[in-house]
Design a protein around this motif. Structure first.
Motif, PDB file in Angstrom:
ATOM      1  N   ARG A 111      47.028  27.622 -10.509  1.00 37.59           N
ATOM      2  CA  ARG A 111      48.026  29.157  -9.901  1.00 37.59           C
ATOM      3  C   ARG A 111      46.459  30.004  -9.011  1.00 37.59           C
ATOM      4  N   ARG A 136      52.436  35.687  -3.160  1.00 33.23           N
ATOM      5  CA  ARG A 136      52.821  34.620  -2.839  1.00 33.23           C
ATOM      6  C   ARG A 136      51.873  34.107  -3.374  1.00 33.23           C
ATOM      7  N   GLU A 157      50.977  29.387  -4.800  1.00 34.64           N
ATOM      8  CA  GLU A 157      49.817  28.453  -4.635  1.00 34.64           C
ATOM      9  C   GLU A 157      50.325  27.614  -5.355  1.00 34.64           C
ATOM     10  N   ASN A 158      50.838  26.918  -6.122  1.00 39.52           N
ATOM     11  CA  ASN A 158      50.540  26.241  -7.210  1.00 39.52           C
ATOM     12  C   ASN A 158      50.418  24.088  -6.177  1.00 39.52           C
ATOM     13  N   PRO A 159      49.767  24.075  -6.399  1.00 36.60           N
ATOM     14  CA  PRO A 159      48.971  22.820  -5.471  1.00 36.60           C
ATOM     15  C   PRO A 159      49.135  21.470  -6.366  1.00 36.60           C
ATOM     16  N   LYS A 211      52.858  21.215  -4.720  1.00 40.83           N
ATOM     17  CA  LYS A 211      51.766  20.880  -3.140  1.00 40.83           C
ATOM     18  C   LYS A 211      53.016  22.117  -2.815  1.00 40.83           C
ATOM     19  N   VAL A 224      54.340  26.884  -2.087  1.00 43.20           N
ATOM     20  CA  VAL A 224      53.686  27.536  -2.004  1.00 43.20           C
ATOM     21  C   VAL A 224      55.049  28.374  -1.352  1.00 43.20           C
TER      22      VAL A 224
END
Length: 239
Positions: A60, A72, A74-76, A79, A81
């Motif tokens: 993360r 914020r 971001e958890n790629p 996929k 946000v």
């Protein structure tokens, strides 16, 4: 159209706020050790003046406006946000680049994001939170580690705060440097052995304070920490 959600029931309690307001325990020795430590790390005034912190934890990426509570994540892998205010639980969730319009799933992910933030923040900022309200801190003993360093060992437990209030920690404060150099995590207060004993090292100056990250000989932990006074606030409102 922007969609804003607020969870109807807030189960978890915030461990972190924009400024540190100490609720000192009755253990005067423990309090004295912490005060020396915070001075060595830059002082509580500079910590409270720190506005924006960004870091990576596992997979993360976390961005935190410490003054407003905007976060914020971001958890790629998923996929995702997630934009959430950890004080109000208002926010938005994006999946695959699109705004999520499922209210129930949005609320679920906003709560999950706050839980992630609590966990990931603690791995970075624990030394600054030892005297927060609901935290019970006691001096255990002075001891010598196998490497010869003398440390003061403090026990950290929680009184009805956080996601897992049954946890216990021991923190080992170097008597010479006045900095935490390792910590032990116990899943339950009465456990005889810790779930882990990990280093807390590689202190670096970011902004006006010291933080431990990119820890030596440790894969897990906060990495790539950035502290700023000026930043683009739109990262908390836009994809």
């Amino acid at each position: 159209m922007k969609t804003i959600y607020k969870a109807a029931v807030l189960i978890i309690t915030v461990l972190f706020s924009s400024t540190a307001v100490f609720a000192q325990t009755k253990d005067k020795k423990a309090n004295s050790i912490v005060q020396e430590m915070l001075t060595a790390m830059g002082g509580i005034k500079n910590y409270n003046a720190t506005h924006f912190i960004q870091w990576d934890f596992v997979n993360r990426k976390i961005f935190w406006d410490k003054w407003t509570g905007d976060v914020r994540i971001e958890n790629p892998i998923a996929k995702q946000v997630i934009l959430v205010n950890i004080n109000t639980l208002q926010g938005k969730v994006y999946e695959n680049g699109l705004l999520l319009n499922d209210d129930n799933k949005t609320i679920e992910l906003l709560v999950k994001a706050k839980n992630w933030w609590i966990n990931d923040s603690y791995w970075l900022l624990m030394p600054w939170k030892l005297q927060d309200s609901g935290v019970h801190l006691t001096f255990v003993k002075t001891d010598q580690l196998p490497n010869g360093k003398m440390v003061d060992i403090l026990q950290l437990t929680f009184n009805g705060v956080g996601v897992t209030p049954e946890n216990k920690y021991l923190v080992y404060v170097d008597k010479k440097e006045h900095l935490i150099i390792q910590w032990a995590y116990y899943q339950n207060f009465n456990d005889a052995e810790p779930k882990f004993l990990k280093p807390w090292n590689n202190y670096q100056k970011v902004g006006s304070i010291l933080l431990s990250f990119d820890r030596l000989n440790e894969d897990v932990g906060p990495k790539n920490v950035i502290v700023k006074s000026n930043f683009d606030a739109s990262i908390f409102t836009k994809l």
